[in-house]
Scaffold this motif. Sequence first.
Motif, PDB file in Angstrom:
ATOM      1  N   ILE A   1       0.914  -1.102   0.025  1.00  8.94           N
ATOM      2  CA  ILE A   1      -0.007  -0.049   0.210  1.00  8.94           C
ATOM      3  C   ILE A   1       0.928   1.193   0.107  1.00  8.94           C
ATOM      4  O   ILE A   1       2.097   1.056   0.551  1.00  8.94           O
ATOM      5  CB  ILE A   1      -1.182  -0.204   1.127  1.00  8.94           C
ATOM      6  CG1 ILE A   1      -0.508   0.144   2.572  1.00  8.94           C
ATOM      7  CG2 ILE A   1      -1.949  -1.092   1.159  1.00  8.94           C
ATOM      8  CD1 ILE A   1      -0.990   0.233   3.750  1.00  8.94           C
ATOM      9  N   PRO A   2       0.306   2.248  -0.694  1.00  9.09           N
ATOM     10  CA  PRO A   2      -0.867   2.249  -1.324  1.00  9.09           C
ATOM     11  C   PRO A   2      -0.658   1.709  -2.809  1.00  9.09           C
ATOM     12  O   PRO A   2       0.472   1.670  -3.480  1.00  9.09           O
ATOM     13  CB  PRO A   2      -1.212   3.899  -1.661  1.00  9.09           C
ATOM     14  CG  PRO A   2       0.233   4.513  -1.628  1.00  9.09           C
ATOM     15  CD  PRO A   2       1.122   3.694  -0.701  1.00  9.09           C
ATOM     16  N   THR A   3      -1.815   1.097  -3.331  1.00  8.57           N
ATOM     17  CA  THR A   3      -1.895   0.553  -4.658  1.00  8.57           C
ATOM     18  C   THR A   3      -3.135   1.656  -5.402  1.00  8.57           C
ATOM     19  O   THR A   3      -4.175   1.640  -4.884  1.00  8.57           O
ATOM     20  CB  THR A   3      -2.332  -0.828  -4.612  1.00  8.57           C
ATOM     21  OG1 THR A   3      -1.216  -1.642  -3.985  1.00  8.57           O
ATOM     22  CG2 THR A   3      -2.708  -1.559  -6.071  1.00  8.57           C
ATOM     23  N   GLN A   4      -2.577   1.965  -6.550  1.00  6.33           N
ATOM     24  CA  GLN A   4      -3.555   2.466  -7.366  1.00  6.33           C
ATOM     25  C   GLN A   4      -4.171   1.675  -8.528  1.00  6.33           C
ATOM     26  O   GLN A   4      -3.296   0.924  -9.317  1.00  6.33           O
ATOM     27  CB  GLN A   4      -3.232   3.741  -7.854  1.00  6.33           C
ATOM     28  CG  GLN A   4      -2.688   4.993  -7.021  1.00  6.33           C
ATOM     29  CD  GLN A   4      -1.531   4.718  -6.402  1.00  6.33           C
ATOM     30  OE1 GLN A   4      -0.519   3.964  -7.194  1.00  6.33           O
ATOM     31  NE2 GLN A   4      -1.006   4.908  -4.930  1.00  6.33           N
ATOM     32  N   ILE A   5      -5.408   1.435  -8.693  1.00  5.31           N
ATOM     33  CA  ILE A   5      -5.986   0.525  -9.755  1.00  5.31           C
ATOM     34  C   ILE A   5      -6.799   1.299 -10.451  1.00  5.31           C
ATOM     35  O   ILE A   5      -7.717   2.161 -10.134  1.00  5.31           O
ATOM     36  CB  ILE A   5      -6.870  -0.760  -9.321  1.00  5.31           C
ATOM     37  CG1 ILE A   5      -5.856  -1.508  -8.229  1.00  5.31           C
ATOM     38  CG2 ILE A   5      -7.069  -1.348 -10.369  1.00  5.31           C
ATOM     39  CD1 ILE A   5      -6.720  -2.670  -7.425  1.00  5.31           C
ATOM     40  N   PHE A   6      -6.691   1.449 -12.044  1.00  3.82           N
ATOM     41  CA  PHE A   6      -7.583   1.982 -12.978  1.00  3.82           C
ATOM     42  C   PHE A   6      -8.360   1.258 -13.764  1.00  3.82           C
ATOM     43  O   PHE A   6      -7.891   0.289 -14.249  1.00  3.82           O
ATOM     44  CB  PHE A   6      -6.270   2.804 -13.987  1.00  3.82           C
ATOM     45  CG  PHE A   6      -5.452   3.858 -13.402  1.00  3.82           C
ATOM     46  CD1 PHE A   6      -5.936   5.158 -13.444  1.00  3.82           C
ATOM     47  CD2 PHE A   6      -4.518   3.751 -12.538  1.00  3.82           C
ATOM     48  CE1 PHE A   6      -5.220   6.549 -12.783  1.00  3.82           C
ATOM     49  CE2 PHE A   6      -3.812   4.555 -12.100  1.00  3.82           C
ATOM     50  CZ  PHE A   6      -4.070   6.165 -12.154  1.00  3.82           C
ATOM     51  N   PHE A   7      -9.271   1.708 -13.783  1.00  3.38           N
ATOM     52  CA  PHE A   7     -10.558   0.826 -14.639  1.00  3.38           C
ATOM     53  C   PHE A   7     -10.926   1.623 -15.729  1.00  3.38           C
ATOM     54  O   PHE A   7     -11.227   2.840 -15.683  1.00  3.38           O
ATOM     55  CB  PHE A   7     -11.522   0.387 -13.592  1.00  3.38           C
ATOM     56  CG  PHE A   7     -11.258  -0.378 -12.866  1.00  3.38           C
ATOM     57  CD1 PHE A   7     -11.165  -1.957 -12.920  1.00  3.38           C
ATOM     58  CD2 PHE A   7     -10.762  -0.011 -11.312  1.00  3.38           C
ATOM     59  CE1 PHE A   7     -11.215  -2.675 -11.737  1.00  3.38           C
ATOM     60  CE2 PHE A   7     -10.502  -0.810 -10.425  1.00  3.38           C
ATOM     61  CZ  PHE A   7     -10.624  -2.338 -10.629  1.00  3.38           C
TER      62      PHE A   7
ATOM     63  N   THR B   1     -15.807   0.350 -19.088  1.00  2.00           N
ATOM     64  CA  THR B   1     -16.295  -0.957 -19.245  1.00  2.00           C
ATOM     65  C   THR B   1     -16.161  -1.695 -17.870  1.00  2.00           C
ATOM     66  O   THR B   1     -16.744  -2.763 -17.516  1.00  2.00           O
ATOM     67  CB  THR B   1     -16.098  -1.713 -20.333  1.00  2.00           C
ATOM     68  OG1 THR B   1     -14.622  -2.194 -20.276  1.00  2.00           O
ATOM     69  CG2 THR B   1     -16.078  -1.120 -21.675  1.00  2.00           C
ATOM     70  N   GLY B   2     -15.148  -1.227 -16.840  1.00  4.40           N
ATOM     71  CA  GLY B   2     -15.007  -1.876 -15.820  1.00  4.40           C
ATOM     72  C   GLY B   2     -13.764  -3.000 -15.718  1.00  4.40           C
ATOM     73  O   GLY B   2     -13.508  -3.675 -14.886  1.00  4.40           O
ATOM     74  N   THR B   3     -13.027  -2.892 -16.942  1.00  3.23           N
ATOM     75  CA  THR B   3     -11.770  -3.712 -16.832  1.00  3.23           C
ATOM     76  C   THR B   3     -10.651  -3.096 -16.155  1.00  3.23           C
ATOM     77  O   THR B   3     -10.447  -1.795 -16.778  1.00  3.23           O
ATOM     78  CB  THR B   3     -11.537  -3.805 -18.586  1.00  3.23           C
ATOM     79  OG1 THR B   3     -12.750  -4.464 -18.997  1.00  3.23           O
ATOM     80  CG2 THR B   3     -10.290  -4.865 -18.479  1.00  3.23           C
ATOM     81  N   GLU B   4      -9.779  -3.715 -15.462  1.00  2.00           N
ATOM     82  CA  GLU B   4      -8.631  -2.978 -14.900  1.00  2.00           C
ATOM     83  C   GLU B   4      -7.860  -2.884 -16.232  1.00  2.00           C
ATOM     84  O   GLU B   4      -7.329  -3.988 -16.833  1.00  2.00           O
ATOM     85  CB  GLU B   4      -8.168  -4.075 -13.790  1.00  2.00           C
ATOM     86  CG  GLU B   4      -6.925  -3.514 -13.290  1.00  2.00           C
ATOM     87  CD  GLU B   4      -6.364  -4.429 -12.336  1.00  2.00           C
ATOM     88  OE1 GLU B   4      -5.055  -4.417 -12.197  1.00  2.00           O
ATOM     89  OE2 GLU B   4      -6.927  -5.218 -11.546  1.00  2.00           O
ATOM     90  N   VAL B   5      -7.083  -1.677 -16.189  1.00  2.00           N
ATOM     91  CA  VAL B   5      -6.220  -1.421 -17.368  1.00  2.00           C
ATOM     92  C   VAL B   5      -4.882  -1.121 -16.919  1.00  2.00           C
ATOM     93  O   VAL B   5      -3.843  -1.109 -17.594  1.00  2.00           O
ATOM     94  CB  VAL B   5      -6.703  -0.328 -18.267  1.00  2.00           C
ATOM     95  CG1 VAL B   5      -8.025  -0.852 -19.125  1.00  2.00           C
ATOM     96  CG2 VAL B   5      -6.831   0.893 -17.540  1.00  2.00           C
ATOM     97  N   TYR B   6      -4.738  -0.694 -15.507  1.00  2.00           N
ATOM     98  CA  TYR B   6      -3.151  -0.257 -15.192  1.00  2.00           C
ATOM     99  C   TYR B   6      -3.381  -0.260 -13.803  1.00  2.00           C
ATOM    100  O   TYR B   6      -4.164  -0.186 -12.833  1.00  2.00           O
ATOM    101  CB  TYR B   6      -3.053   1.069 -15.468  1.00  2.00           C
ATOM    102  CG  TYR B   6      -1.764   1.629 -15.070  1.00  2.00           C
ATOM    103  CD1 TYR B   6      -0.407   1.286 -15.646  1.00  2.00           C
ATOM    104  CD2 TYR B   6      -1.687   2.553 -13.999  1.00  2.00           C
ATOM    105  CE1 TYR B   6       0.900   1.576 -15.334  1.00  2.00           C
ATOM    106  CE2 TYR B   6      -0.169   2.955 -13.581  1.00  2.00           C
ATOM    107  CZ  TYR B   6       0.803   2.384 -14.106  1.00  2.00           C
ATOM    108  OH  TYR B   6       2.014   2.943 -13.685  1.00  2.00           O
ATOM    109  N   ARG B   7      -2.318  -0.805 -13.011  1.00  2.00           N
ATOM    110  CA  ARG B   7      -2.154  -0.892 -11.568  1.00  2.00           C
ATOM    111  C   ARG B   7      -0.575  -0.395 -11.061  1.00  2.00           C
ATOM    112  O   ARG B   7       0.299  -0.579 -11.911  1.00  2.00           O
ATOM    113  CB  ARG B   7      -2.051  -2.321 -11.043  1.00  2.00           C
ATOM    114  CG  ARG B   7      -1.829  -2.940  -9.716  1.00  2.00           C
ATOM    115  CD  ARG B   7      -2.208  -4.151  -9.445  1.00  2.00           C
ATOM    116  NE  ARG B   7      -3.594  -4.600  -9.517  1.00  2.00           N
ATOM    117  CZ  ARG B   7      -4.236  -4.987  -8.743  1.00  2.00           C
ATOM    118  NH1 ARG B   7      -3.837  -5.489  -7.455  1.00  2.00           N
ATOM    119  NH2 ARG B   7      -5.549  -5.405  -8.986  1.00  2.00           N
ATOM    120  N   HIS B   8      -0.405   0.430 -10.099  1.00  2.00           N
ATOM    121  CA  HIS B   8       0.705   0.975  -9.569  1.00  2.00           C
ATOM    122  C   HIS B   8       0.716   0.705  -8.068  1.00  2.00           C
ATOM    123  O   HIS B   8      -0.218   0.836  -7.285  1.00  2.00           O
ATOM    124  CB  HIS B   8       0.674   2.427  -9.830  1.00  2.00           C
ATOM    125  CG  HIS B   8       2.099   3.013  -9.371  1.00  2.00           C
ATOM    126  ND1 HIS B   8       1.959   3.738  -8.237  1.00  2.00           N
ATOM    127  CD2 HIS B   8       3.341   3.056 -10.007  1.00  2.00           C
ATOM    128  CE1 HIS B   8       3.396   4.088  -8.073  1.00  2.00           C
ATOM    129  NE2 HIS B   8       3.855   3.670  -9.073  1.00  2.00           N
TER     130      HIS B   8
END
Length: 121
Positions: free
Chosen positions: A86-92, A95-102
């Motif tokens: 943490i922290p973790t950022q998740i971008f959707f 359409t609700g599909t995860e496209v990026y994670r940091h």
Amino acid sequence: MRRVFLVVLLAGLVFPTGALAEAVPEVPAKGLVTLVDIGAKACIPCKMMLPVLASTENAYRGRVAVIFIDVWEHREQGERFGVRLIPTQIFFDKTGTEVYRHEGFLDKDAITAKLDRLLAE
């Protein structure tokens, strides 16, 4: 207007202890690009993210859902999203599909670039 930021407080519900109920908002938000920051209120890098998230929410109001989930209060969410750090950022996308994670602190410029790209799609 529904405001999606941080963990949603259901202020209308009062429990015998006098505490406010906290609920985890729907993730990802339907029909919106969504940025979820999973962290903890007591974590230093997570605290550094809060003004960035607030600024992002203001800049993208109505176009992007910005959600913070405190994983220490909602441990099941850490498992749900497979959080390792943490922290973790998740971008959707919309359409609700995860496209990026940091993982770790993510600055406003990086967030803005990613959101602008997702909104242009």
